[in-house]
Structures are given as structure tokens and as C-alpha cells.
Design a protein around this motif. Structure first.
Motif, PDB file in Angstrom:
ATOM      1  N   LEU A  91       0.830  -1.202   0.000  1.00 39.09           N
ATOM      2  CA  LEU A  91       0.000   0.000   0.000  1.00 39.09           C
ATOM      3  C   LEU A  91       0.863   1.251   0.000  1.00 39.09           C
ATOM      4  O   LEU A  91       0.594   2.207  -0.744  1.00 39.09           O
ATOM      5  N   SER A  92       1.908   1.257   0.802  1.00 42.35           N
ATOM      6  CA  SER A  92       2.806   2.411   0.852  1.00 42.35           C
ATOM      7  C   SER A  92       3.437   2.671  -0.507  1.00 42.35           C
ATOM      8  O   SER A  92       3.542   3.825  -0.953  1.00 42.35           O
ATOM      9  N   ALA A  93       3.838   1.604  -1.199  1.00 38.86           N
ATOM     10  CA  ALA A  93       4.469   1.763  -2.517  1.00 38.86           C
ATOM     11  C   ALA A  93       3.478   2.328  -3.528  1.00 38.86           C
ATOM     12  O   ALA A  93       3.831   3.187  -4.352  1.00 38.86           O
ATOM     13  N   ALA A  94       2.225   1.855  -3.479  1.00 42.42           N
ATOM     14  CA  ALA A  94       1.219   2.346  -4.417  1.00 42.42           C
ATOM     15  C   ALA A  94       0.919   3.824  -4.183  1.00 42.42           C
ATOM     16  O   ALA A  94       0.824   4.614  -5.130  1.00 42.42           O
ATOM     17  N   VAL A  95       0.777   4.209  -2.912  1.00 41.12           N
ATOM     18  CA  VAL A  95       0.501   5.612  -2.587  1.00 41.12           C
ATOM     19  C   VAL A  95       1.690   6.488  -2.998  1.00 41.12           C
ATOM     20  O   VAL A  95       1.512   7.577  -3.562  1.00 41.12           O
ATOM     21  N   SER A  96       2.899   6.016  -2.751  1.00 38.61           N
ATOM     22  CA  SER A  96       4.102   6.786  -3.105  1.00 38.61           C
ATOM     23  C   SER A  96       4.195   7.007  -4.609  1.00 38.61           C
ATOM     24  O   SER A  96       4.635   8.069  -5.070  1.00 38.61           O
ATOM     25  N   THR A  97       3.760   6.016  -5.386  1.00 36.66           N
ATOM     26  CA  THR A  97       3.790   6.137  -6.841  1.00 36.66           C
ATOM     27  C   THR A  97       2.863   7.246  -7.325  1.00 36.66           C
ATOM     28  O   THR A  97       3.165   7.959  -8.278  1.00 36.66           O
ATOM     29  N   LEU A  98       1.733   7.405  -6.632  1.00 39.03           N
ATOM     30  CA  LEU A  98       0.716   8.358  -7.083  1.00 39.03           C
ATOM     31  C   LEU A  98       0.869   9.751  -6.482  1.00 39.03           C
ATOM     32  O   LEU A  98       0.586  10.752  -7.154  1.00 39.03           O
ATOM     33  N   GLU A  99       1.312   9.852  -5.230  1.00 32.30           N
ATOM     34  CA  GLU A  99       1.078  11.065  -4.449  1.00 32.30           C
ATOM     35  C   GLU A  99       1.740  12.325  -4.986  1.00 32.30           C
ATOM     36  O   GLU A  99       1.242  13.426  -4.755  1.00 32.30           O
ATOM     37  N   ASN A 100       2.843  12.203  -5.699  1.00 36.70           N
ATOM     38  CA  ASN A 100       3.511  13.403  -6.218  1.00 36.70           C
ATOM     39  C   ASN A 100       3.005  13.819  -7.589  1.00 36.70           C
ATOM     40  O   ASN A 100       3.431  14.846  -8.130  1.00 36.70           O
ATOM     41  N   ASN A 101       2.086  13.013  -8.165  1.00 39.86           N
ATOM     42  CA  ASN A 101       1.604  13.299  -9.520  1.00 39.86           C
ATOM     43  C   ASN A 101       0.127  13.636  -9.584  1.00 39.86           C
ATOM     44  O   ASN A 101      -0.388  13.950 -10.658  1.00 39.86           O
ATOM     45  N   VAL A 102      -0.577  13.552  -8.454  1.00 46.49           N
ATOM     46  CA  VAL A 102      -2.018  13.798  -8.453  1.00 46.49           C
ATOM     47  C   VAL A 102      -2.390  14.749  -7.327  1.00 46.49           C
ATOM     48  O   VAL A 102      -1.617  14.977  -6.392  1.00 46.49           O
ATOM     49  N   ASP A 103      -3.601  15.302  -7.435  1.00 42.38           N
ATOM     50  CA  ASP A 103      -4.133  16.175  -6.386  1.00 42.38           C
ATOM     51  C   ASP A 103      -4.850  15.379  -5.299  1.00 42.38           C
ATOM     52  O   ASP A 103      -4.832  15.755  -4.122  1.00 42.38           O
ATOM     53  N   PHE A 104      -5.496  14.277  -5.723  1.00 44.52           N
ATOM     54  CA  PHE A 104      -6.267  13.451  -4.803  1.00 44.52           C
ATOM     55  C   PHE A 104      -5.970  11.978  -5.058  1.00 44.52           C
ATOM     56  O   PHE A 104      -5.799  11.563  -6.208  1.00 44.52           O
ATOM     57  N   ILE A 105      -5.916  11.212  -3.991  1.00 47.88           N
ATOM     58  CA  ILE A 105      -5.878   9.758  -4.087  1.00 47.88           C
ATOM     59  C   ILE A 105      -7.130   9.234  -3.405  1.00 47.88           C
ATOM     60  O   ILE A 105      -7.383   9.544  -2.239  1.00 47.88           O
ATOM     61  N   LEU A 106      -7.934   8.466  -4.145  1.00 48.71           N
ATOM     62  CA  LEU A 106      -9.135   7.875  -3.572  1.00 48.71           C
ATOM     63  C   LEU A 106      -8.919   6.375  -3.422  1.00 48.71           C
ATOM     64  O   LEU A 106      -8.546   5.697  -4.379  1.00 48.71           O
ATOM     65  N   ILE A 107      -9.131   5.871  -2.220  1.00 48.87           N
ATOM     66  CA  ILE A 107      -8.911   4.464  -1.901  1.00 48.87           C
ATOM     67  C   ILE A 107     -10.241   3.829  -1.530  1.00 48.87           C
ATOM     68  O   ILE A 107     -10.905   4.255  -0.578  1.00 48.87           O
ATOM     69  N   ASP A 108     -10.648   2.808  -2.306  1.00 47.12           N
ATOM     70  CA  ASP A 108     -11.880   2.075  -2.027  1.00 47.12           C
ATOM     71  C   ASP A 108     -11.532   0.820  -1.232  1.00 47.12           C
ATOM     72  O   ASP A 108     -10.742  -0.015  -1.676  1.00 47.12           O
ATOM     73  N   CYS A 109     -12.110   0.681  -0.049  1.00 46.32           N
ATOM     74  CA  CYS A 109     -11.786  -0.437   0.846  1.00 46.32           C
ATOM     75  C   CYS A 109     -12.797  -1.569   0.704  1.00 46.32           C
ATOM     76  O   CYS A 109     -13.944  -1.347   0.321  1.00 46.32           O
TER      77      CYS A 109
END
Length: 269
Positions: A91-109
Motif C-alpha cells: 500500500l505504501s508503494a502504491a501511494v508513493s507512486t501516485l502522491e507526487n503526480n495527483v491532487d487526490f488519491i481515492l482508496i476504495d476499501c
């Protein structure tokens, strides 16, 4: 840093994937960069929703605004630190991949308690919990006395959110803005609606969430999923003269986006 939105509870059938897709797509249509993750590694309803959308656009030569979907990367266990959980790293790797390139990260649990869901809740800046308008679902948040309606104490999901809040406080992060959506509302059963509304308002003051209206029960939501579409796409695909139900559903989405109060978002549809 991206603002992280988590859509979760621990019960299936409350409309999490529908809410996730509409919120993520609405943000994309308003010009925001949105990355999305589906933590239900078995069913993947949200991931299939996005895939259906990409397939529909490819078949019909359309370019509909679509969030960026990311898979959780596979991790070699030899790369883990001593005692580190592999799902935490994924999960940390996936968030790190996205967080510097997007305004929002939406996670569906997923609609169950998993390690991934537990960690995701601790990452949430905004937590959206869709809830069917039923005391069966209310039991997910709190135990109550059916004789007099008094709240007896928090239930399993509320306790998990409390734990996530504690972890964020210890890390010096802002508190979670928690919104409980009264979702899949029916047109009837007004007495039950009032009882649910009173119970949620009472509980919201005790454990700290905001109550917001979600989506009513409508056939249109089941029809949109196979092609990955949302209420906001209907005019783009040539649907003319929206019926009253579709217009009302679009207003519900507008109200929801306003109620979430995401930073830097001006609802303009």
C-alpha cells in the motif's frame, strides 16, 4: 502532497464502489488529477468499474475524464524490513507512486476487516462511510438499546476509525474528516428514516463524524456499471432529455461533492 480520500466500512452492499467512482470521476471532470486504488483484492468492483470505463471509451472513440487507476505492486518478501507486513509495504508503494503526480488519491476499501483497510484508514484525510439507511448497518457504528434507542457504545468499525485517529495524532497528522453517508435511501418508510436520522445525529456528536445525504436507490446506478459510466457522462454519450430521476440523481451527486468539502474544489457541474 495529495489529499487522501478513503471510502470504507466493514459491510458490503452499501454502495462504496458507486460512491468511489462518482467522486473520483467528478473530481477528474472538474480538472483535478486523481489517482485511485482498490483494496478489495478479491472482488475488485471498483477496479472493474474503471476498467469498464476505459473499455467503453476505446470501443466508442470517446475521451471521458477518468481517474488514474493503480494496482498494488507485488513485493519480494526479501525486501521487507524485520517484522514489516507485506501489505503495509504494498500500500505504501502504491501511494508513493501516485502522491507526487495527483491532487487526490481515492482508496476504495473492501466490505470486511483487512490489514489493508485498517492501514488505509490511518492514511485518510477524508473518510467517507456509505451506510444503508437501516439499523442493520447502524450496528456497524454503534450498539444501541432497541427499547429506548439509547447508544450503548461504539461498535467494531467505529473502534477501527478511533484507532486510525490515534495513529494520525501520534504521527502529528491532521485529524480525519469523517463523513457518514445515508446511502440507498428509499422513497417510503418515513418513520424509519426519522428514527435513523435521529440516531445518526445523536451518534455523530458522540464519536465525531458529519452526516450527509448520499444516493437514493435508483436503477440507473446498476445500468451505469457495465460501461463504467457515471451520472455526469450521460450527455457526453448522447443521452438527451434526462428524465426526472436522472436529474435528481445528478443533484444528489452535486450535493454530495459540496458536503465533502475537499480542499481546492469548487463544484461546477
Amino acid at each position: 502532497m495529495a489529499h487522501i480520500i478513503v471510502v470504507g466500512n466493514e459491510k458490503g452492499g452499501a454502495g462504496k464502489s458507486t460512491v468511489s467512482m462518482h467522486v473520483a470521476t467528478a473530481l477528474s471532470r472538474m480538472g483535478h488529477k486523481v489517482g485511485v486504488l482498490d483494496l478489495d483484492l478479491r472482488q475488485r468492483s471498483f477496479g472493474r468499474y474503471v476498467s469498464n470505463r476505459l473499455g467503453y471509451c476505446a470501443r466508442n472513440g470517446l475521451d471521458l475524464a477518468t481517474p488514474e487507476y493503480a494496482e498494488l505492486p507485488e513485493i519480494d518478501k526479501s525486501q521487507l524490513d524485520p517484522g514489516e507486513n507485506i501489505f503495509d509495504r504494498r500500500l505504501s508503494a502504491a501511494v508513493s507512486t501516485l502522491e507526487n503526480n495527483v491532487d487526490f488519491i481515492l482508496i476504495d476499501c473492501p466490505g470486511s476487516h483487512t490489514r489493508l483497510s485498517q492501514v488505509a484508514h490511518s492514511l485518510a484525510d477524508t473518510l467517507i462511510t456509505p451506510l444503508n439507511d437501516s439499523f442493520i448497518d447502524f450496528d456497524l457504528l454503534a450498539r444501541f438499546d432497541p427499547a429506548d434507542g439509547k447508544i450503548l457504545g461504539p461498535s467494531i468499525y467505529s473502534e477501527m476509525v478511533w484507532h486510525a485517529r490515534q495513529l494520525r495524532a501520534q504521527a502529528g497528522l491532521p485529524p480525519i474528516d469523517w463523513i457518514v453517508l445515508r446511502n440507498r435511501l428509499g422513497a417510503q418508510q418515513m418513520h424509519n428514516k426519522k428514527k435513523m436520522g435521529d440516531a445518526l445525529d445523536n451518534l455523530s456528536r458522540r464519536i465525531g463524524f458529519r452526516v450527509a445525504p448520499g444516493f437514493s436507490e435508483r436503477v440507473i446506478f446498476r445500468e451505469l456499471f457495465p460501461n463504467g459510466l457515471t451520472l455526469l457522462d450521460l450527455k457526453d454519450i448522447g443521452v438527451k432529455g434526462l428524465n426526472l430521476s436522472n436529474v435528481a440523481a445528478r443533484q444528489e451527486l452535486r450535493d454530495l461533492m459540496n458536503e465533502i468539502r475537499l480542499p481546492g474544489v469548487q463544484v461546477d457541474f
